[in-house]
Design a protein around this motif. Structure first.
Motif, PDB file in Angstrom:
ATOM      1  N   GLY A   1       0.790  -1.196  -0.109  1.00 17.06           N
ATOM      2  CA  GLY A   1       0.060  -0.030   0.083  1.00 17.06           C
ATOM      3  C   GLY A   1       0.788   1.133   0.042  1.00 17.06           C
ATOM      4  O   GLY A   1       0.264   2.430   0.063  1.00 17.06           O
ATOM      5  N   THR A   2       2.259   1.108  -0.224  1.00 18.46           N
ATOM      6  CA  THR A   2       2.898   2.360  -0.307  1.00 18.46           C
ATOM      7  C   THR A   2       2.946   2.943  -1.830  1.00 18.46           C
ATOM      8  O   THR A   2       2.991   2.260  -2.630  1.00 18.46           O
ATOM      9  N   ILE A   3       2.984   4.285  -1.699  1.00 17.52           N
ATOM     10  CA  ILE A   3       2.716   4.845  -3.023  1.00 17.52           C
ATOM     11  C   ILE A   3       4.052   5.314  -3.440  1.00 17.52           C
ATOM     12  O   ILE A   3       4.795   5.999  -2.324  1.00 17.52           O
ATOM     13  N   TRP A   4       4.352   5.238  -4.525  1.00 22.04           N
ATOM     14  CA  TRP A   4       5.802   5.664  -5.208  1.00 22.04           C
ATOM     15  C   TRP A   4       5.620   6.807  -6.193  1.00 22.04           C
ATOM     16  O   TRP A   4       4.511   6.477  -7.181  1.00 22.04           O
ATOM     17  N   PHE A   5       6.205   7.623  -6.461  1.00 18.98           N
ATOM     18  CA  PHE A   5       6.129   8.815  -7.525  1.00 18.98           C
ATOM     19  C   PHE A   5       7.492   8.860  -7.965  1.00 18.98           C
ATOM     20  O   PHE A   5       8.678   8.814  -7.592  1.00 18.98           O
ATOM     21  N   GLY A   6       7.506   8.987  -9.294  1.00 24.29           N
ATOM     22  CA  GLY A   6       8.473   9.395 -10.223  1.00 24.29           C
ATOM     23  C   GLY A   6       8.539  10.850 -10.638  1.00 24.29           C
ATOM     24  O   GLY A   6       7.568  11.426 -10.999  1.00 24.29           O
ATOM     25  N   THR A   7       9.567  11.513 -10.185  1.00 28.33           N
ATOM     26  CA  THR A   7       9.464  12.926 -10.624  1.00 28.33           C
ATOM     27  C   THR A   7      10.943  13.394 -11.408  1.00 28.33           C
ATOM     28  O   THR A   7      11.805  12.674 -11.490  1.00 28.33           O
ATOM     29  N   SER A   8      11.132  14.711 -11.656  1.00 28.60           N
ATOM     30  CA  SER A   8      12.225  15.095 -12.244  1.00 28.60           C
ATOM     31  C   SER A   8      13.380  15.317 -11.149  1.00 28.60           C
ATOM     32  O   SER A   8      14.469  15.817 -11.467  1.00 28.60           O
ATOM     33  N   ALA A   9      12.962  15.308  -9.802  1.00 31.71           N
ATOM     34  CA  ALA A   9      13.652  15.424  -8.665  1.00 31.71           C
ATOM     35  C   ALA A   9      14.230  14.303  -8.146  1.00 31.71           C
ATOM     36  O   ALA A   9      15.240  14.214  -7.352  1.00 31.71           O
ATOM     37  N   ALA A  10      13.451  13.124  -8.040  1.00 38.03           N
ATOM     38  CA  ALA A  10      13.822  11.938  -7.450  1.00 38.03           C
ATOM     39  C   ALA A  10      12.670  10.916  -7.514  1.00 38.03           C
ATOM     40  O   ALA A  10      11.672  11.057  -7.841  1.00 38.03           O
ATOM     41  N   LEU A  11      12.916   9.740  -6.977  1.00 41.81           N
ATOM     42  CA  LEU A  11      12.154   8.719  -6.865  1.00 41.81           C
ATOM     43  C   LEU A  11      11.602   8.846  -5.329  1.00 41.81           C
ATOM     44  O   LEU A  11      12.300   9.026  -4.299  1.00 41.81           O
TER      45      LEU A  11
ATOM     46  N   GLU B   1      19.864  11.454  -6.660  1.00 39.41           N
ATOM     47  CA  GLU B   1      20.930  11.276  -7.375  1.00 39.41           C
ATOM     48  C   GLU B   1      22.095  10.417  -6.433  1.00 39.41           C
ATOM     49  O   GLU B   1      23.125   9.651  -6.904  1.00 39.41           O
ATOM     50  N   ARG B   2      22.141  10.820  -5.114  1.00 39.23           N
ATOM     51  CA  ARG B   2      23.161  10.091  -4.229  1.00 39.23           C
ATOM     52  C   ARG B   2      22.957   8.770  -4.012  1.00 39.23           C
ATOM     53  O   ARG B   2      24.109   8.106  -4.067  1.00 39.23           O
ATOM     54  N   GLU B   3      21.762   8.300  -4.201  1.00 44.73           N
ATOM     55  CA  GLU B   3      21.550   6.765  -4.369  1.00 44.73           C
ATOM     56  C   GLU B   3      21.505   6.048  -5.567  1.00 44.73           C
ATOM     57  O   GLU B   3      21.485   4.799  -5.671  1.00 44.73           O
ATOM     58  N   GLY B   4      21.258   7.056  -6.558  1.00 42.55           N
ATOM     59  CA  GLY B   4      21.204   6.314  -7.998  1.00 42.55           C
ATOM     60  C   GLY B   4      21.844   7.126  -9.047  1.00 42.55           C
ATOM     61  O   GLY B   4      21.860   8.449  -8.851  1.00 42.55           O
ATOM     62  N   PRO B   5      22.285   6.493 -10.084  1.00 43.57           N
ATOM     63  CA  PRO B   5      22.824   7.205 -11.124  1.00 43.57           C
ATOM     64  C   PRO B   5      21.941   7.768 -12.279  1.00 43.57           C
ATOM     65  O   PRO B   5      22.523   8.108 -13.285  1.00 43.57           O
ATOM     66  N   PHE B   6      20.918   7.740 -11.785  1.00 43.41           N
ATOM     67  CA  PHE B   6      20.033   8.394 -13.041  1.00 43.41           C
ATOM     68  C   PHE B   6      19.753   9.911 -13.099  1.00 43.41           C
ATOM     69  O   PHE B   6      18.809  10.387 -13.972  1.00 43.41           O
ATOM     70  N   GLY B   7      20.354  10.639 -12.526  1.00 42.16           N
ATOM     71  CA  GLY B   7      20.400  12.125 -12.520  1.00 42.16           C
ATOM     72  C   GLY B   7      19.038  12.595 -12.123  1.00 42.16           C
ATOM     73  O   GLY B   7      18.792  13.819 -12.728  1.00 42.16           O
ATOM     74  N   ASN B   8      18.354  11.819 -11.303  1.00 46.71           N
ATOM     75  CA  ASN B   8      16.946  12.215 -10.907  1.00 46.71           C
ATOM     76  C   ASN B   8      15.871  12.266 -11.941  1.00 46.71           C
ATOM     77  O   ASN B   8      14.847  12.750 -11.604  1.00 46.71           O
ATOM     78  N   GLU B   9      16.302  12.491 -13.045  1.00 45.09           N
ATOM     79  CA  GLU B   9      15.020  12.561 -14.297  1.00 45.09           C
ATOM     80  C   GLU B   9      14.506  11.319 -14.633  1.00 45.09           C
ATOM     81  O   GLU B   9      14.733  10.582 -15.216  1.00 45.09           O
ATOM     82  N   ILE B  10      13.411  11.160 -13.856  1.00 46.13           N
ATOM     83  CA  ILE B  10      12.472   9.946 -14.079  1.00 46.13           C
ATOM     84  C   ILE B  10      11.225  10.136 -15.097  1.00 46.13           C
ATOM     85  O   ILE B  10      10.491  11.299 -14.580  1.00 46.13           O
ATOM     86  N   TRP B  11      11.155   9.763 -16.114  1.00 45.17           N
ATOM     87  CA  TRP B  11      10.147   9.732 -17.096  1.00 45.17           C
ATOM     88  C   TRP B  11       9.128   8.721 -16.981  1.00 45.17           C
ATOM     89  O   TRP B  11       7.924   9.035 -17.543  1.00 45.17           O
ATOM     90  N   SER B  12       9.146   7.792 -16.494  1.00 47.16           N
ATOM     91  CA  SER B  12       8.172   6.554 -16.253  1.00 47.16           C
ATOM     92  C   SER B  12       8.370   5.926 -14.938  1.00 47.16           C
ATOM     93  O   SER B  12       9.619   5.268 -14.675  1.00 47.16           O
ATOM     94  N   LEU B  13       7.627   5.112 -14.560  1.00 49.06           N
ATOM     95  CA  LEU B  13       7.538   4.379 -13.338  1.00 49.06           C
ATOM     96  C   LEU B  13       6.502   3.251 -13.377  1.00 49.06           C
ATOM     97  O   LEU B  13       5.372   3.340 -13.686  1.00 49.06           O
TER      98      LEU B  13
END
Length: 242
Positions: free
Chosen positions: A111-121, A134-146
């Motif tokens: 039941g946890t809700i997850w959001f993908g944004t241009s700033a973070a997961l 980006e400290r935890e992932g190399p994706f540059g914070n730019e998430i386009w789909s989840l």
């Protein structure tokens, strides 16, 4: 993200939500639908640049209904809104939410809700937000789909390809690029625009200019078919930008 099927009596409510009065300031106001209150955010610069009177927000990117019946509205620049049937609440930086363009919403088995944004997961456990940047992932914070698959693994389409998140760490997931004559992209050569898992456990991954990638994780085990198949305009797609 599941397809939303609203009962007929819901559409007047949704229409009323779109017409709720201006969201400048922090007070709660009555909407056109009696009993609906609106908790307004404190971002006057967004009001000035983005807001149009009579709308919740100028640009909604995604809508998601969670298992409790709450509706989440992801915006392009105005953070996240939640409607529980009685009140409309905005969540932003003051609540711990990583602001920015919101491109994906999903719910896991807990039941946890997850959001993908241009700033973070971002994770919302019902009480507080946790941001994975980006400290935890190399994706540059730019998430386009989840997308969350049937096993609970989180898949992210980023500016730098596909990433997966197991709740603790990020991993890269490589896919082949389609061979195309016109390499024109809308945003970036490695951007992943969409990810979904079908009823057979096959993944479909949309790219920016290089067609559609089909990933069948059971192909090798079965000893038949290809693990990856890339489809482009040459195969009948109307466009290579998915």
């Amino acid at each position: 993200m599941p397809t939303l099927h609203f009962p007929h009596h819901f559409y007047p409510i949704l229409f009323a939500l779109v017409l709720i009065s201006s969201c400048s300031g922090q007070d709660k106001t009555k909407g056109l639908s009696e009993g609906v209150t609106q908790d307004k955010p404190e971002r006057p610069w967004v009001d000035e640049l983005m807001y149009i009177d009579g709308q919740l927000c100028q640009h909604l990117r995604t809508i998601f209904e969670d298992s409790k019946g709450n509706l989440w509205f992801g915006t392009n620049n105005y953070d996240i809104m939640r409607y529980d049937g009685d009140s409309l609440v905005y969540f932003g930086e003051k609540d711990g939410f990583a602001s920015g363009r919101l491109t994906g919403i999903a719910e896991d088995k807990e039941g946890t809700i997850w959001f993908g944004t241009s700033a973070a997961l971002t994770k919302y456990d019902g009480t507080s937000f946790t941001n994975y940047s980006e400290r935890e992932g190399p994706f540059g914070n730019e998430i386009w789909s989840l997308m969350i698959d049937k096993k609970g693994l989180i898949w992210l389409g980023t500016n730098d390809g596909v990433r997966t998140f197991d709740g603790t760490s990020f991993s890269s997931f490589s896919i082949p690029k389609g061979v195309v004559q016109d390499t024109t992209t809308i945003y970036g050569y490695d951007r992943i625009t969409s990810i979904m898992e079908d009823s057979k456990g096959i993944f479909w991954i949309g790219t920016d200019g290089f067609g559609l990638c089909k990933y069948d994780p059971t192909a090798e085990k079965r000893g038949s078919g290809k693990t990856f198949t890339v489809l482009t305009k040459e195969d009948g797609l109307p466009d290579n930008n998915i």
